[in-house]
Write an enzyme that holds these catalytic residues in place. Structure first.
Site, PDB file in Angstrom:
ATOM      1  N   TYR A  48      32.515  47.579  31.029  1.00  0.00           N
ATOM      2  CA  TYR A  48      31.591  47.251  32.126  1.00  0.00           C
ATOM      3  C   TYR A  48      32.168  46.117  32.981  1.00  0.00           C
ATOM      4  CZ  TYR A  48      27.799  44.757  34.423  1.00  0.00           C
ATOM      5  OH  TYR A  48      27.048  44.077  35.353  1.00  0.00           O
ATOM      6  N   PRO A 101      28.772  35.654  41.847  1.00  0.00           N
ATOM      7  CA  PRO A 101      27.583  36.234  41.194  1.00  0.00           C
ATOM      8  C   PRO A 101      27.956  37.381  40.264  1.00  0.00           C
ATOM      9  CG  PRO A 101      27.730  36.939  43.493  1.00  0.00           C
ATOM     10  CD  PRO A 101      28.797  35.908  43.302  1.00  0.00           C
ATOM     11  N   SER A 130      23.419  35.598  40.678  1.00  0.00           N
ATOM     12  CA  SER A 130      23.019  36.955  41.067  1.00  0.00           C
ATOM     13  C   SER A 130      21.533  37.158  40.815  1.00  0.00           C
ATOM     14  CB  SER A 130      23.822  37.969  40.236  1.00  0.00           C
ATOM     15  OG  SER A 130      23.209  39.238  40.297  1.00  0.00           O
ATOM     16  N   TYR A 153      20.386  41.099  45.862  1.00  0.00           N
ATOM     17  CA  TYR A 153      20.439  42.533  46.135  1.00  0.00           C
ATOM     18  C   TYR A 153      19.064  42.888  46.662  1.00  0.00           C
ATOM     19  CZ  TYR A 153      24.704  43.371  43.348  1.00  0.00           C
ATOM     20  OH  TYR A 153      25.985  43.383  42.856  1.00  0.00           O
ATOM     21  N   THR A 179      24.326  40.284  49.537  1.00  0.00           N
ATOM     22  CA  THR A 179      25.486  41.135  49.263  1.00  0.00           C
ATOM     23  C   THR A 179      25.330  42.414  50.074  1.00  0.00           C
ATOM     24  OG1 THR A 179      25.993  40.204  47.112  1.00  0.00           O
ATOM     25  CG2 THR A 179      26.666  42.471  47.471  1.00  0.00           C
ATOM     26  N   ARG A 188      31.208  53.832  38.572  1.00  0.00           N
ATOM     27  CA  ARG A 188      32.128  53.161  37.638  1.00  0.00           C
ATOM     28  C   ARG A 188      32.321  54.103  36.453  1.00  0.00           C
ATOM     29  NH1 ARG A 188      29.277  47.781  38.975  1.00  0.00           N
ATOM     30  NH2 ARG A 188      29.147  48.072  41.229  1.00  0.00           N
ATOM     31  N   LYS A 232      28.101  38.527  51.740  1.00  0.00           N
ATOM     32  CA  LYS A 232      29.146  38.825  50.750  1.00  0.00           C
ATOM     33  C   LYS A 232      29.509  40.311  50.799  1.00  0.00           C
ATOM     34  CE  LYS A 232      30.174  38.480  45.791  1.00  0.00           C
ATOM     35  NZ  LYS A 232      30.191  39.877  45.328  1.00  0.00           N
ATOM     36  N   SER A 254      35.096  40.200  50.415  1.00  0.00           N
ATOM     37  CA  SER A 254      35.030  40.715  49.048  1.00  0.00           C
ATOM     38  C   SER A 254      34.964  42.235  49.081  1.00  0.00           C
ATOM     39  CB  SER A 254      33.765  40.165  48.352  1.00  0.00           C
ATOM     40  OG  SER A 254      33.614  40.720  47.057  1.00  0.00           O
ATOM     41  N   HIS A 256      33.870  43.493  46.099  1.00  0.00           N
ATOM     42  CA  HIS A 256      33.064  43.568  44.871  1.00  0.00           C
ATOM     43  C   HIS A 256      33.963  43.745  43.639  1.00  0.00           C
ATOM     44  CE1 HIS A 256      28.563  43.959  44.429  1.00  0.00           C
ATOM     45  NE2 HIS A 256      28.924  44.076  43.171  1.00  0.00           N
ATOM     46  N   ARG A 259      34.659  47.372  42.621  1.00  0.00           N
ATOM     47  CA  ARG A 259      33.617  48.110  41.892  1.00  0.00           C
ATOM     48  C   ARG A 259      32.753  48.960  42.820  1.00  0.00           C
ATOM     49  NH1 ARG A 259      33.035  45.491  36.864  1.00  0.00           N
ATOM     50  NH2 ARG A 259      30.776  45.585  36.613  1.00  0.00           N
ATOM     51  N   ASP A 287      37.074  36.714  47.319  1.00  0.00           N
ATOM     52  CA  ASP A 287      37.268  37.011  45.890  1.00  0.00           C
ATOM     53  C   ASP A 287      37.865  38.401  45.737  1.00  0.00           C
ATOM     54  OD1 ASP A 287      35.278  39.001  45.771  1.00  0.00           O
ATOM     55  OD2 ASP A 287      33.782  37.686  44.881  1.00  0.00           O
ATOM     56  N   GLY A 288      38.247  38.710  44.483  1.00  0.00           N
ATOM     57  CA  GLY A 288      38.825  40.011  44.191  1.00  0.00           C
ATOM     58  C   GLY A 288      40.196  39.878  43.562  1.00  0.00           C
ATOM     59  N   ARG A 311      35.346  38.308  37.171  1.00  0.00           N
ATOM     60  CA  ARG A 311      35.643  38.715  35.791  1.00  0.00           C
ATOM     61  C   ARG A 311      36.113  37.529  34.942  1.00  0.00           C
ATOM     62  NH1 ARG A 311      37.357  42.946  39.039  1.00  0.00           N
ATOM     63  NH2 ARG A 311      36.512  44.999  38.501  1.00  0.00           N
TER      64      ARG A 311
HETATM   65  C1  FNR Z   1      30.028  41.655  39.790  1.00  0.00           C
HETATM   66  N1  FNR Z   1      29.881  41.390  41.146  1.00  0.00           N
HETATM   67  C2  FNR Z   1      28.625  41.146  41.663  1.00  0.00           C
HETATM   68  N2  FNR Z   1      28.491  40.826  42.976  1.00  0.00           N
HETATM   69  C3  FNR Z   1      27.265  40.541  43.489  1.00  0.00           C
HETATM   70  O1  FNR Z   1      27.157  40.229  44.678  1.00  0.00           O
HETATM   71  N3  FNR Z   1      26.153  40.580  42.679  1.00  0.00           N
HETATM   72  C4  FNR Z   1      26.215  40.925  41.370  1.00  0.00           C
HETATM   73  O2  FNR Z   1      25.204  40.959  40.677  1.00  0.00           O
HETATM   74  C5  FNR Z   1      27.497  41.257  40.831  1.00  0.00           C
HETATM   75  N4  FNR Z   1      27.626  41.620  39.526  1.00  0.00           N
HETATM   76  C6  FNR Z   1      28.886  41.800  38.966  1.00  0.00           C
HETATM   77  C7  FNR Z   1      29.024  42.064  37.609  1.00  0.00           C
HETATM   78  C8  FNR Z   1      30.285  42.176  37.042  1.00  0.00           C
HETATM   79  C9  FNR Z   1      30.434  42.420  35.581  1.00  0.00           C
HETATM   80  C10 FNR Z   1      31.433  41.988  37.855  1.00  0.00           C
HETATM   81  C11 FNR Z   1      32.825  42.050  37.267  1.00  0.00           C
HETATM   82  C12 FNR Z   1      31.307  41.754  39.201  1.00  0.00           C
HETATM   83  C13 FNR Z   1      31.080  41.175  41.994  1.00  0.00           C
HETATM   84  C14 FNR Z   1      31.528  39.711  41.897  1.00  0.00           C
HETATM   85  O3  FNR Z   1      30.608  38.847  42.465  1.00  0.00           O
HETATM   86  C15 FNR Z   1      32.874  39.500  42.590  1.00  0.00           C
HETATM   87  O4  FNR Z   1      32.795  39.960  43.908  1.00  0.00           O
HETATM   88  C16 FNR Z   1      34.042  40.185  41.864  1.00  0.00           C
HETATM   89  O5  FNR Z   1      33.864  40.145  40.477  1.00  0.00           O
HETATM   90  C17 FNR Z   1      35.342  39.515  42.244  1.00  0.00           C
HETATM   91  O6  FNR Z   1      36.433  40.116  41.640  1.00  0.00           O
HETATM   92  P1  FNR Z   1      37.086  39.611  40.256  1.00  0.00           P
HETATM   93  O7  FNR Z   1      37.192  38.123  40.328  1.00  0.00           O
HETATM   94  O8  FNR Z   1      36.157  40.062  39.174  1.00  0.00           O
HETATM   95  O9  FNR Z   1      38.380  40.337  40.227  1.00  0.00           O
END
Ligand code: FNR
Length: 378
Positions: A48, A101, A130, A153, A179, A188, A232, A254, A256, A259, A287-288, A311
């Site tokens: 996940y 978040p 978040s 959200y 977001t 996913r 975002k 971003s 995400h 994802r 981010d990313g 992550r």
């Molecule tokens: C997220 N991300 C995310 N973004 C957001 O705006 N609200 C959210 O609730 C979530 N939830 C979420 C859960 C998980 C498990 C992950 C891995 C990511 C996206 C997050 O904020 C961010 O944009 C990315 O995770 C950035 O990439 P890296 O650092 O994970 O590579």
């Protein structure tokens, strides 16, 4: 032996080359944190957090785009006193790093948003909570006195959204974030294959409101409320311009973490066009795939104000709760300090594009390719 992106929870700890205590007395490298997180999480929750949408091309591009940038260092300069600090919307931060978040943090570590916000307070950087993370806006606000942003959200009508803005202001969040890259939830496939749903997915409702979200909503929030607004999920100069025209204070570049939309660009490749368009009229978060101090310095060179970590923050929480997240930040700080010193500068303001050069990536990119020891069976 599992590959880097697979859980090793079925692998007996005694086969680990590191033979770490449980939990280790102190994490000395980011790789140890990721290895420990993988050991602590079930295969479902590991996938996940690690996974992306569809082919996971966007996940890989995030890393590949970072890996294709090499440094051009300068030498023989006095780098005794290095300033690694950052600033976001008037808040001084120990690092230009934002705890991005993460929904369902509580699936990774029982404290959920409270764990991360306490780590943010202890270390001295900002946390963006978040709206789909437990225990929720008020409880997280009460847990620590730290710079906090609330990310929403949209799962209700205008009154529902406005109520969240009011509650964020009343509870001391210094900025509000929408977001905007989740009109539809990405597929996913790791989760689908394992029939896994995070706790936030299990309770997701009224996603049609997110589908209907438009610039009119941005205008309404800006007209009604006196709190800095961040969008975002901006991925083009065109949308950055619209955000500026709507008076948005924070542009969050971003995808995400790969994802959502598959086959997107790496965010470090998106950053320059957004920075040029914004031209100092808003602050820029990116981010990313940012996993290392070098990654953060690259973003600072290309004009980001702050870098979000997703992550990596989750791995810290899963590996060691509050201390695990604080250690992630401390180790990033160490890496950033070394990077600045070896570039021959004492701060980000001394850097410019001349310190970077496009080159070839030397590793096959994936969500964890910044941690090559995972590929070697640790
Ligand atoms: C997220 N991300 C995310 N973004 C957001 O705006 N609200 C959210 O609730 C979530 N939830 C979420 C859960 C998980 C498990 C992950 C891995 C990511 C996206 C997050 O904020 C961010 O944009 C990315 O995770 C950035 O990439 P890296 O650092 O994970 O590579």
């Amino acid at each position: 032996m599992p590959t880097a992106t697979q859980s090793s929870s079925s692998t007996a700890p005694t086969t680990s080359k590191l033979m770490m205590a449980d939990p280790p007395p102190e994490f000395l490298t980011l790789q140890e944190i990721v290895i420990t997180a993988r050991r602590n999480l079930s295969p479902e929750v590991w996938d996940y957090i690690v996974g992306g949408s569809d082919t996971e091309t966007t996940v890989k591009r995030n890393r590949n785009a970072l890996d294709r940038l090499a440094f051009r260092p300068r030498v023989l300069r006095n780098v005794e006193n290095i300033d690694c600090g950052g600033c976001l919307l008037g808040k001084d931060l120990r690092l230009p790093v934002l705890l991005a978040p993460i929904g369902s943090l509580q699936d990774l570590e029982s404290g959920g948003g409270v764990t991360v916000t306490k780590a943010s307070a202890e270390f001295g950087t900002a946390h963006m909570l978040s709206s789909v993370c437990k225990p929720g806006l008020e409880a997280v606000a009460a847990a620590a006195d730290n710079p906090k942003i609330f990310q929403l959200y949209v799962r209700g009508d205008a009154d529902w959204v406005d109520d969240h803005v009011r509650r964020a202001i009343a509870n001391g969040y210094f900025a509000f974030c929408l977001t905007v890259d989740l009109d539809h939830y990405g597929r996913r496939e790791r989760d689908i294959l394992k029939r896994h749903m995070s706790t936030s997915r299990q309770t997701a409702a009224h996603e049609e409101f997110q589908e209907r979200l438009s610039w009119d909503d941005v205008k309404r929030i800006k007209d009604k409320f006196d709190i800095p607004l961040i969008l975002k999920g901006i991925a083009t100069a065109e949308d950055a311009r619209l955000a500026i025209e709507h008076g948005v204070e924070g542009i969050y570049v971003s995808n995400h973490g790969g994802r959502q939309l598959d086959c997107g660009r790496g965010t470090i490749d998106v950053l320059p066009e957004v920075v040029a368009e914004v031209d100092g009229r808003a602050e820029i978060i990116v981010d990313g795939g940012f996993m290392r101090g070098t990654d953060i310095v690259k973003a600072m060179i290309l004009g980001a104000d702050v870098v979000g970590i997703g992550r990596l923050q989750g791995f810290g929480a899963a590996a060691g709760g509050v201390r695990g997240v604080v250690r992630v930040l401390e180790l990033l700080e160490t890496e950033i300090k070394i990077t600045l010193a070896l570039l021959g500068v004492t701060g980000y303001d001394k850097l410019d594009a001349g310190y970077l050069k496009a080159t070839d990536a030397v590793v096959e990119p994936h969500a964890l390719s910044a941690f090559p020891l995972l590929d070697e069976g640790y």
